[in-house]
Every structure is written in C-alpha cells, then in structure tokens.
Enzyme design. Structure first.
Site, PDB file in Angstrom:
ATOM      1  N   PHE A  37     -58.218 -53.368  36.231  1.00  0.00           N
ATOM      2  CA  PHE A  37     -59.680 -53.582  36.625  1.00  0.00           C
ATOM      3  C   PHE A  37     -60.379 -52.913  35.545  1.00  0.00           C
ATOM      4  O   PHE A  37     -61.564 -52.245  35.916  1.00  0.00           O
ATOM      5  CB  PHE A  37     -60.094 -53.325  37.938  1.00  0.00           C
ATOM      6  CG  PHE A  37     -59.624 -53.654  39.050  1.00  0.00           C
ATOM      7  CD1 PHE A  37     -59.178 -55.289  39.286  1.00  0.00           C
ATOM      8  CD2 PHE A  37     -59.189 -52.869  40.399  1.00  0.00           C
ATOM      9  CE1 PHE A  37     -58.418 -55.500  40.288  1.00  0.00           C
ATOM     10  CE2 PHE A  37     -58.695 -53.457  41.384  1.00  0.00           C
ATOM     11  CZ  PHE A  37     -58.242 -54.672  41.429  1.00  0.00           C
ATOM     12  N   GLY A  58     -66.800 -47.877  40.802  1.00  0.00           N
ATOM     13  CA  GLY A  58     -67.242 -46.533  40.338  1.00  0.00           C
ATOM     14  C   GLY A  58     -67.176 -45.437  41.604  1.00  0.00           C
ATOM     15  O   GLY A  58     -67.853 -44.541  41.724  1.00  0.00           O
ATOM     16  N   GLY A  59     -66.281 -46.001  42.516  1.00  0.00           N
ATOM     17  CA  GLY A  59     -66.139 -45.122  43.828  1.00  0.00           C
ATOM     18  C   GLY A  59     -66.723 -46.026  44.970  1.00  0.00           C
ATOM     19  O   GLY A  59     -67.981 -46.196  44.759  1.00  0.00           O
ATOM     20  N   PRO A  95     -52.801 -50.243  39.477  1.00  0.00           N
ATOM     21  CA  PRO A  95     -52.637 -50.880  40.383  1.00  0.00           C
ATOM     22  C   PRO A  95     -52.445 -50.269  41.694  1.00  0.00           C
ATOM     23  O   PRO A  95     -52.659 -50.587  42.664  1.00  0.00           O
ATOM     24  CB  PRO A  95     -51.207 -51.840  40.125  1.00  0.00           C
ATOM     25  CG  PRO A  95     -51.290 -51.813  38.505  1.00  0.00           C
ATOM     26  CD  PRO A  95     -52.168 -50.531  38.095  1.00  0.00           C
ATOM     27  N   GLU A 114     -72.021 -41.973  35.484  1.00  0.00           N
ATOM     28  CA  GLU A 114     -71.590 -43.323  35.844  1.00  0.00           C
ATOM     29  C   GLU A 114     -72.260 -43.835  37.099  1.00  0.00           C
ATOM     30  O   GLU A 114     -72.917 -45.173  37.364  1.00  0.00           O
ATOM     31  CB  GLU A 114     -70.016 -43.439  36.113  1.00  0.00           C
ATOM     32  CG  GLU A 114     -69.651 -44.892  36.508  1.00  0.00           C
ATOM     33  CD  GLU A 114     -68.271 -45.234  36.650  1.00  0.00           C
ATOM     34  OE1 GLU A 114     -67.382 -44.201  36.385  1.00  0.00           O
ATOM     35  OE2 GLU A 114     -67.860 -46.317  37.080  1.00  0.00           O
ATOM     36  N   LEU A 117     -84.510 -66.273  51.583  1.00  0.00           N
ATOM     37  CA  LEU A 117     -85.800 -66.705  51.343  1.00  0.00           C
ATOM     38  C   LEU A 117     -86.152 -67.812  50.390  1.00  0.00           C
ATOM     39  O   LEU A 117     -87.036 -68.819  50.352  1.00  0.00           O
ATOM     40  CB  LEU A 117     -86.831 -65.792  50.839  1.00  0.00           C
ATOM     41  CG  LEU A 117     -87.231 -64.595  51.959  1.00  0.00           C
ATOM     42  CD1 LEU A 117     -87.927 -63.391  51.317  1.00  0.00           C
ATOM     43  CD2 LEU A 117     -88.294 -65.368  52.908  1.00  0.00           C
ATOM     44  N   GLY A 131     -81.803 -73.409  50.542  1.00  0.00           N
ATOM     45  CA  GLY A 131     -80.739 -73.988  49.902  1.00  0.00           C
ATOM     46  C   GLY A 131     -80.702 -73.555  48.564  1.00  0.00           C
ATOM     47  O   GLY A 131     -79.794 -73.619  47.809  1.00  0.00           O
ATOM     48  N   GLY A 183     -56.600 -46.441  42.754  1.00  0.00           N
ATOM     49  CA  GLY A 183     -57.869 -46.482  42.564  1.00  0.00           C
ATOM     50  C   GLY A 183     -58.723 -45.452  43.250  1.00  0.00           C
ATOM     51  O   GLY A 183     -59.294 -44.408  42.589  1.00  0.00           O
ATOM     52  N   ALA A 200     -60.163 -46.234  30.826  1.00  0.00           N
ATOM     53  CA  ALA A 200     -59.095 -47.119  31.554  1.00  0.00           C
ATOM     54  C   ALA A 200     -58.517 -45.742  32.733  1.00  0.00           C
ATOM     55  O   ALA A 200     -57.731 -44.748  32.029  1.00  0.00           O
ATOM     56  CB  ALA A 200     -57.786 -47.381  30.862  1.00  0.00           C
TER      57      ALA A 200
HETATM   58  C1  LIG Z   1     -65.201 -55.451  38.474  1.00  0.00           C
HETATM   59  C2  LIG Z   1     -64.640 -54.294  38.259  1.00  0.00           C
HETATM   60  C3  LIG Z   1     -64.696 -53.460  37.395  1.00  0.00           C
HETATM   61  C4  LIG Z   1     -63.968 -52.188  37.191  1.00  0.00           C
HETATM   62  N1  LIG Z   1     -64.185 -51.470  36.148  1.00  0.00           N
HETATM   63  C5  LIG Z   1     -63.383 -50.260  36.017  1.00  0.00           C
HETATM   64  C6  LIG Z   1     -63.342 -49.338  34.557  1.00  0.00           C
HETATM   65  O1  LIG Z   1     -63.875 -49.773  33.760  1.00  0.00           O
HETATM   66  N2  LIG Z   1     -62.414 -48.447  34.618  1.00  0.00           N
HETATM   67  C7  LIG Z   1     -61.779 -48.151  35.568  1.00  0.00           C
HETATM   68  O2  LIG Z   1     -60.899 -47.244  35.530  1.00  0.00           O
HETATM   69  N3  LIG Z   1     -61.657 -48.606  36.922  1.00  0.00           N
HETATM   70  C8  LIG Z   1     -62.757 -49.878  37.106  1.00  0.00           C
HETATM   71  N4  LIG Z   1     -62.699 -50.386  38.194  1.00  0.00           N
HETATM   72  C9  LIG Z   1     -62.078 -49.884  39.409  1.00  0.00           C
HETATM   73  C10 LIG Z   1     -62.846 -49.332  40.516  1.00  0.00           C
HETATM   74  O3  LIG Z   1     -63.402 -48.234  40.381  1.00  0.00           O
HETATM   75  C11 LIG Z   1     -61.951 -49.457  41.653  1.00  0.00           C
HETATM   76  O4  LIG Z   1     -61.570 -50.742  42.222  1.00  0.00           O
HETATM   77  C12 LIG Z   1     -62.617 -48.638  42.831  1.00  0.00           C
HETATM   78  O5  LIG Z   1     -62.597 -47.194  42.422  1.00  0.00           O
HETATM   79  C13 LIG Z   1     -61.556 -48.729  44.239  1.00  0.00           C
HETATM   80  O6  LIG Z   1     -60.276 -48.791  43.857  1.00  0.00           O
HETATM   81  P1  LIG Z   1     -59.232 -49.657  44.532  1.00  0.00           P
HETATM   82  O7  LIG Z   1     -59.824 -50.855  44.052  1.00  0.00           O
HETATM   83  O8  LIG Z   1     -58.002 -49.377  43.932  1.00  0.00           O
HETATM   84  O9  LIG Z   1     -59.557 -49.785  45.894  1.00  0.00           O
HETATM   85  P2  LIG Z   1     -58.621 -48.922  47.098  1.00  0.00           P
HETATM   86  O10 LIG Z   1     -58.430 -47.402  46.784  1.00  0.00           O
HETATM   87  O11 LIG Z   1     -57.361 -49.613  47.309  1.00  0.00           O
HETATM   88  O12 LIG Z   1     -59.499 -49.162  48.385  1.00  0.00           O
HETATM   89  C14 LIG Z   1     -59.231 -50.060  49.195  1.00  0.00           C
HETATM   90  C15 LIG Z   1     -60.096 -49.900  50.467  1.00  0.00           C
HETATM   91  O13 LIG Z   1     -59.859 -48.636  51.084  1.00  0.00           O
HETATM   92  C16 LIG Z   1     -60.858 -47.667  51.448  1.00  0.00           C
HETATM   93  N5  LIG Z   1     -60.291 -46.302  51.021  1.00  0.00           N
HETATM   94  C17 LIG Z   1     -59.540 -45.893  50.344  1.00  0.00           C
HETATM   95  N6  LIG Z   1     -59.290 -44.667  50.654  1.00  0.00           N
HETATM   96  C18 LIG Z   1     -60.032 -44.264  51.607  1.00  0.00           C
HETATM   97  C19 LIG Z   1     -60.269 -43.078  52.411  1.00  0.00           C
HETATM   98  N7  LIG Z   1     -59.576 -41.880  51.861  1.00  0.00           N
HETATM   99  N8  LIG Z   1     -61.089 -43.180  53.616  1.00  0.00           N
HETATM  100  C20 LIG Z   1     -61.663 -44.406  53.821  1.00  0.00           C
HETATM  101  N9  LIG Z   1     -61.492 -45.589  53.130  1.00  0.00           N
HETATM  102  C21 LIG Z   1     -60.581 -45.390  52.001  1.00  0.00           C
HETATM  103  C22 LIG Z   1     -61.560 -48.343  50.171  1.00  0.00           C
HETATM  104  O14 LIG Z   1     -63.016 -47.610  50.609  1.00  0.00           O
HETATM  105  C23 LIG Z   1     -61.555 -49.763  49.936  1.00  0.00           C
HETATM  106  O15 LIG Z   1     -62.439 -50.171  50.941  1.00  0.00           O
HETATM  107  C24 LIG Z   1     -63.278 -51.568  38.075  1.00  0.00           C
HETATM  108  C25 LIG Z   1     -63.290 -52.469  39.431  1.00  0.00           C
HETATM  109  C26 LIG Z   1     -63.859 -53.678  39.442  1.00  0.00           C
HETATM  110  C27 LIG Z   1     -63.741 -54.602  40.872  1.00  0.00           C
END
Ligand SMILES: Cc1cc2nc3c(=O)[nH]c(=O)nc-3n(C[C@H](O)[C@H](O)[C@H](O)COP(=O)(O)OP(=O)(O)OC[C@H]3O[C@@H](n4cnc5c(N)ncnc54)[C@H](O)[C@@H]3O)c2cc1C
Length: 392
Positions: free
Chosen positions: A171, A376-377, A143, A255, A350, A353, A146, A139
C-alpha cells in the site's frame, strides 16, 4: 477556506489564526494553480489510473514543492503553515488520488529527510525532490504489519559498506513512480520498536513494484513492493541505526494533521457544490433546498465541518508553536476523517440518483474519502492512542 465561513462560502472575513493575510495570498496562488493545472484533468487521470510526472515539474516551477524548505535547497523558505494552505487547496482538485500522490511526496516522504537527514542526503534527495525531478515515497506498511508498525519484518543485514535488504512493503503511495523510497527496515536484535531503522532505497535490480487496484484514489499509484537482496550503501541510512521508530512517530503527527486539513476542505468543497445543487434542482415544484429536511441536513453538515475545522486549526496552532499536539492531532484525525465520509454521503444523498453517477463529483468524492478512516492510522488505532492518554 480559512475564512471559516461554511454557510456562505466567499464571505470576506479576517483570516483565522494561525493563518495571516500572507497565507491567504498564497492560498489564492494555490487555488489558481489547482483550478488551471489540476482540476480540468482530474477525470482523465482518474480514468488513466495515473497522473503525469509533469504535474510535479509544474508545481516545482510554481515554487509549490518546497514551500517549507530552505532556499539553500531550492525551497521557498516558508514553514509548515504554507504547506497546510497548499494541502487545503489540493483538496479541491477533484481527485483524491492526485492530491494523495502530491501529498505523499511533500508531506510524508521528504520531511524525514529534512528533519533527520545529513547535509549530503538533503543535497542528493531533497533538492531534486523540490525541483520535481525525483519523487519520494514513504514505505512503512507491510503485508503483515500495518497498524502494528513495530511488527515490520523487512530485514536489512549489515554487509560491507552498507545493508542487504530483503522483504516486502504494501500500500505504498507513489510506490511505482518513486525515485527514492524512505523505507523502514529491521536492523537490530530488538524484535519490536528498538530494532527499526530507515534506509533511503533507490531504484535498482531487486526492487520490484506493482500497482494495486482500489476503491478510490484512482489517479495515484499504490504499490506492492518487494526487495530481493537489495544493496543500500551506508550513507543512505537516515537517522540513527535502530532509532527509526522515533522517525516514524515524528512524522505521524504532521501526516495526520495534513489528513485532517484535507478532509475538512474536501467536506467543505462537497458542501458548497451541494448547496448550489439543492438551489437548482426542482422536485414537486420547488428547489429541493427549500424542503426543511434538506435545510436541516445541510445545517448539520455545516456544524460538522466547522467543528472539524476548529479542532484542526487548534492542532495547527499548537504544532506551529512547537508544542506536543499528539493528543489533539489524534482527535482531529479521528473526527475529521469520519466526518468527511459522512458529510459527503449526505451530499451524495441530496443529489439523488445523480449523486451515484460518475458524471457528478459526489461519487468519486465518497470513494476517495473512504480511505481517511483507514490510512495514516485507522480510527480504531486513534482511539487506542487516546485511550492510552487517559491511562487506560
Ligand atoms: C490507499 C492507501 C495508501 C496508503 N499509503 C501508504 C504509504 O504511502 N506508506 C505506508 O507505509 N502505508 C500506506 N498505507 C497503509 C496504511 O497506513 C495502513 O493500511 C493502515 O495503517 C492500516 O493498516 P492495515 O491495512 O495493515 O490494517 P490492519 O492493521 O490489518 O487492521 C485491520 C483492522 O483491524 C483493526 N485493528 C488493528 N489493530 C487493532 C487494535 N489494536 N485494536 C482494535 N482494532 C485494531 C484496524 O483498525 C482495522 O480495522 C496506505 C493504505 C492505503 C489503503
């Protein structure tokens, strides 16, 4: 499939390094397990938005939850390459969510305990995890934090005998079912990287979890979590106080490498199914695969998959040799996640429908693959990391 022959699946070749014949034997075992115990239930579990705990118990009984962990903890005494084989084969289970739930347990939640945990923590958390009795989640994401991991706010105040945790996480894979959450918290005065620690949080009053609906990965429980005055004893501090950022970074490489392995194999599986489909499906009196445009599309897909596999195996060899592969792994994560989405999209096209229908595997595969360039980034963050390695 480590024989690395994307064009004619099944063609016998020597295993591609770093894999050896021993790994290929394990691959057979994993493939049989996936075909018998996972794939037949993938659709049911996707519809139920959950897969049963029994999956972990069966995997533990087959020795698959502790491949890289020592026998003294109930593992198989192997290494990361054995897990790599398992992750490739899990990509064939037909549900990204199922593979993700298992993958989060073995690939991201338990490794920090193995690497940074005390002997007592390994006994308390890792051994039951290897037995499939207690499931782990990692974790980190919140919110409001990320991509900007160092901006996390969940706070752990020092109190007598431990910490009092308040905040929320977002998430989190396995977040609802977890028996322990390896949780990043803010402990130090440094408002960024230097003030982060990890606590192993156990279920108790004050820990709330709820499942979030999403585009794909339906069989996995992705959780929103909150911590309200949660007491965590000091023996659950993982690694050094305020040294948590090191732990985050250590885990990211593996990861991302796992994600690359899974996506290459996911693309490969879609490719194989499509090759079969275009040989059978007729239009205008001949199989659609006999049209040059289809042949060329599949040729392009084969090149993309092979390129992704070669880059990923290059990283795996560096990682296995103990070298710093941060730059290469970042490239592999960036390349393979988008490649997988694009290849599956081509495969779906390919199928015509039928590709859009839930009855056929491409529909779910595309939804599931879409997570890759985000989780994962994100792709953008991978490019930022690469930019920095160029001194930009
Ligand atoms: C199904 C799912 C499972 C997940 N599982 C885990 C988990 O087990 N544990 C955990 O800790 N997390 C988990 N995550 C979180 C995941 O790692 C994050 O969603 C991800 O790292 C992106 O963070 P964010 O969603 O806050 O997006 P944001 O950081 O809000 O980014 C939004 C957009 O802005 C862009 N952006 C942000 N900063 C920059 C920058 N400096 N330059 C250019 N563009 C930028 C991003 O690329 C993206 O397109 C999960 C997410 C999902 C959807």
């Amino acid at each position: 499939m480590a024989t690395a022959d994307v064009i004619k699946p099944g063609t016998a070749r020597a295993p591609v390094p770093p894999f050896t014949p021993e790994h290929e034997e394990l691959r057979e075992t994993c493939r049989r397990f996936v075909a018998a115990e996972l794939a037949p239930y993938a659709t049911q579990w996707e519809e139920e938005r959950w897969f049963p705990q029994e999956v972990f118990e069966k995997m533990a009984a087959a020795g698959l939850l502790g491949l890289k962990y020592p026998e003294s903890l109930g593992g198989q005494g192997g290494d990361y390459l054995h897990d790599a084989v398992l992750v490739e084969e899990l990509a064939r289970c037909g549900s990204g969510g199922l593979a993700a739930g298992i993958g989060a347990h073995i690939g991201i939640a338990t490794p920090p305990i193995f690497k940074f945990g005390t002997e007592e923590q390994k006994e308390r958390f890792l051994a039951p995890a290897i037995r499939g009795e207690s499931i782990g989640a990692l974790a980190i994401t919140e919110p409001d934090a990320g991509s900007d991991v160092a901006g996390l706010k969940t706070h752990a105040a020092k109190v007598d005998g431990g910490f009092l945790v308040n905040g929320s996480k977002m998430f989190i894979t396995n977040g609802v079912r977890a028996g322990f959450w390896v949780t990043a918290v803010r402990t130090g005065a440094d408002p960024r990287h230097g003030g982060i620690s990890f606590l192993i949080v156990e279920p108790q009053e004050g820990v709330h979890t709820s499942k979030i609906e999403k585009l794909g990965w339906h069989a996995s429980d992705t959780a929103l979590m909150s911590f309200d005055d949660v007491f965590v004893p000091e023996e659950n501090l993982l690694g050094e106080l305020d040294g948590g950022f090191k732990l985050i970074m250590a885990n990211f490489q593996w990861e991302r490498l796992l994600m690359a392995l899974g996506s290459v194999e996911g693309a490969q599986a879609a490719f194989e199914k499509t090759l079969e489909y275009v040989g059978e499906r007729q239009a205008f009196g001949r199989p659609i695969g006999k049209y040059q445009v289809s042949r060329h599309k599949l040729a392009e897909c084969a090149v993309q998959i092979q390129a992704g596999r070669d880059l990923t195996y290059h990283c795996l060899r560096l990682f296995h040799a103990g070298q710093d592969a941060m730059r290469e792994v970042t490239m592999a994560k960036l390349f393979t996640q988008r490649m997988c989405v694009d290849v599956i999209d081509d495969c779906l096209q390919l199928h015509g429908g039928a590709g859009y229908m839930a009855e056929y595997p491409m529909e779910r595969a595309l939804r599931d693959a879409r997570l890759g360039p985000i989780g994962g980034g994100t792709d953008e963050i991978m490019k930022e990391i690469l930019g920095k390695t160029m001194g930009l």
